[in-house]
Write an enzyme that holds these catalytic residues in place. Structure first.
Site, PDB file in Angstrom:
ATOM      1  N   SER A 152       0.811  -1.173  -0.001  1.00  0.00           N
ATOM      2  CA  SER A 152      -0.022  -0.188   0.005  1.00  0.00           C
ATOM      3  C   SER A 152       0.913   1.190  -0.053  1.00  0.00           C
ATOM      4  O   SER A 152       2.008   1.196   0.442  1.00  0.00           O
ATOM      5  CB  SER A 152      -0.782   0.135   1.354  1.00  0.00           C
ATOM      6  OG  SER A 152      -0.123   0.507   2.225  1.00  0.00           O
ATOM      7  N   LYS A 153       0.307   2.256  -0.639  1.00  0.00           N
ATOM      8  CA  LYS A 153       1.063   3.511  -0.871  1.00  0.00           C
ATOM      9  C   LYS A 153       1.477   4.067   0.749  1.00  0.00           C
ATOM     10  O   LYS A 153       2.343   5.070   0.655  1.00  0.00           O
ATOM     11  CB  LYS A 153       0.439   4.668  -1.687  1.00  0.00           C
ATOM     12  CG  LYS A 153      -0.701   5.122  -1.237  1.00  0.00           C
ATOM     13  CD  LYS A 153      -1.525   6.328  -2.180  1.00  0.00           C
ATOM     14  CE  LYS A 153      -2.542   6.891  -1.616  1.00  0.00           C
ATOM     15  NZ  LYS A 153      -3.205   7.663  -2.795  1.00  0.00           N
ATOM     16  N   ARG A 154       0.764   3.673   1.714  1.00  0.00           N
ATOM     17  CA  ARG A 154       1.039   4.196   3.023  1.00  0.00           C
ATOM     18  C   ARG A 154       2.490   3.706   3.416  1.00  0.00           C
ATOM     19  O   ARG A 154       3.010   4.282   4.370  1.00  0.00           O
ATOM     20  CB  ARG A 154      -0.096   3.996   4.016  1.00  0.00           C
ATOM     21  CG  ARG A 154      -1.226   4.842   3.860  1.00  0.00           C
ATOM     22  CD  ARG A 154      -2.168   4.292   5.088  1.00  0.00           C
ATOM     23  NE  ARG A 154      -3.091   5.657   5.143  1.00  0.00           N
ATOM     24  CZ  ARG A 154      -3.625   5.875   6.423  1.00  0.00           C
ATOM     25  NH1 ARG A 154      -3.353   5.283   7.412  1.00  0.00           N
ATOM     26  NH2 ARG A 154      -4.589   6.738   6.224  1.00  0.00           N
TER      27      ARG A 154
END
Ligand code: GLU
Length: 491
Positions: A252-254
């Protein structure tokens, strides 16, 4: 033998994701190996979130990766249009058919009513899903339609029994029908949902193999049922394992840069990225780590995909890219590729206007703005004017930026103004640490311009780095900060 036709069907609702290139790659190799056609379809049924800019970025990123399609919105083809928003009339025919055959029904329930139904089902110990007992008698439906009440159309789903999915990689997957909701097929805005549109399109576009991520397994029973209702033969399904972060959570881009644009901007070679994606759940028969797309196609065998979640590790990708750079480019090719990457007119054109007014000589350019061409700047905690809330402030900013739909100076400024107001700090105080995180300097071109030029993934990676060098947040602190963040208005 029917010919092999596969597709990649991205939704243009954000940055082009490495997961899209990964799925495209496996579709591509499978198709090339069978001499078939690989097509690109844009799934933009979510009108509120789809944008032309995202569609353009996805097409550009996939083109850059070298995974080309023979039919698509940009190149046309005999099964077009290839953008779902242009196929509304086609879907309505099938909606009418499903209604006429009593495989679908009008549903007038409001979200509150549906919530109450779910709660009531839960209280009775039943699955809280939405089931077909919501269908109303014909005269009641007519009365409500005449009164212009808003509605959606849902498909009927059996209450009992088991759906068996035949998956190329996983064998038989059984899903109990009681776990499957009466899926919405047509939304109240008149657009079909992904489920209806993708089944109709896969059939009409003669897709023989649906190779997609495992997150779609739970949708597949609905799709199989639609094929049955419409009397069509389903394609062969093959659900690829999801890419994971090194801590095994879903990529995930987090936690990681996930946009293809980031890897492009960081100066990776597309051949190396594709090579690395080819190693996600798959390996060459001789286990060699470096291979080209053509070599992968020649040796491809989809049954050799292993299902243990493949880890997308940026450090390994960097290593592999280094091997590609050293072994596959001579000095002349390196110069050319390097200039095309960072010294091209588009990128310099975005940066130079901000640089020109601040330099006396050309030799001032790199010291001032070299951070636009490099990876994350070399910073330490001492570079920041520390305050108790600094990490919280940066974390809030990062989350706010994660959710931005458009990445430009105006939207960034708006997000920062909003946060300054919410955190009760001056805009300047919010921008100052951001400036250091992004530029690594105390004096350079404006941070908002810099972030616009660098793009969202490059900028967010730098903010993440700043949070890390400042010591990050413990689990407990993170929970507290998350709680405080959640009470902010969302837009
Ligand atoms: N539009 C879906 C996506 O964004 C495609 C899912 C599928 O391949 O069926 O991933």
């Amino acid at each position: 033998m029917t010919s092999v036709r596969t597709r990649i069907a991205p939704s243009p609702t954000g940055d082009p994701h490495v997961g899209t290139a990964y799925i495209a790659l496996f579709n591509y190799c499978f198709t090339q190996q069978h001499g078939g056609e690989f097509i690109l379809r844009i799934e933009d049924t979510d009108q509120a979130r789809s944008t032309q800019a995202s569609e353009d970025a996805i097409l550009n990123a996939l083109r850059w990766s070298g995974l080309t399609w023979s039919e698509g919105p940009d190149v046309g083809g005999q099964f077009g249009p290839y953008r779902q928003s242009e196929r509304k009339a086609i879907y309505s025919t099938y909606i009418d058919q499903l209604l006429a055959d009593n495989h679908a029904f009008y549903c007038f329930r409001t979200p509150d009513e549906l919530e109450a139904i779910r709660e009531a089902r839960k209280a009775k110990g039943l699955n809280p899903g939405i089931k077909g007992d919501l269908a109303l008698p014909d005269d009641e439906v007519k009365r409500r339609l005449d009164a212009n009440e808003p509605y959606v159309i849902r498909m009927h789903v059996p209450d009992e029994g088991v759906c068996v999915i035949q998956d190329e990689l996983r064998g038989e997957i059984e899903v109990e029908w009681s776990q499957v909701d009466c899926q919405i097929l047509l939304k109240s805005d008149g657009m079909p949902t992904y489920h209806l549109a993708s089944v109709v399109d896969d059939h009409l576009m003669e897709i023989s193999h649906v190779i997609r991520g495992e997150e779609w397994i739970s949708s597949t029973p609905k799709h199989i049922l639609l094929y049955q209702y419409l009397d069509w033969t389903p394609p062969t399904f093959c659900h690829m394992p999801l890419l994971r972060n090194p801590d095994k959570s879903k990529l995930s881009k987090r936690k990681n840069p996930t946009s293809i644009g980031y890897y492009q901007r960081m100066g990776f070679m597309p051949e190396a990225l594709v090579n690395y994606l080819g190693r996600m759940g798959w390996s060459m028969p001789d286990e060699r780590e470096k291979f080209s797309l053509d070599e992968m196609i020649a040796a491809f065998d989809i049954s050799r995909v292993s299902l243990g979640g493949p880890v997308f590790d940026v450090e390994k990708l960097e290593w592999l890219n280094g091997v590609w750079l050293r072994e596959n480019l001579d000095a002349q090719q390196f110069i050319q590729a390097f200039c095309e990457w960072g010294l091209n007119r588009d990128y310099l054109g975005a940066a130079i206007p901000h640089v020109q007014s601040r330099v006396n000589t050309f030799s001032d350019v790199v010291p001032l703005a070299g951070f636009l061409l490099s990876g994350a700047p070399d910073i330490s905690a001492d570079d920041f004017a520390q305050s108790d809330d600094l990490v919280k402030q940066l974390q809030f900013t990062l989350w706010r930026f994660d959710a931005l739909r458009e990445w430009n100076k105006a939207s960034l400024l708006e997000a920062c103004q909003f946060l300054a107001e919410q955190l009760d700090v001056k805009l300047k105080a919010l921008l100052a640490p951001l400036f250091i995180a992004i530029t690594g300097k105390s004096n350079s071109i404006s941070v908002l311009d810099s972030m616009e030029i660098l793009g969202s993934d490059m900028s967010r990676a730098r903010i993440r780095q700043a949070i890390e060098v400042l010591g990050g947040l413990s689990k407990k602190q993170l929970k507290k900060v998350e709680k405080a963040y959640r009470v902010l208005p969302s837009e």
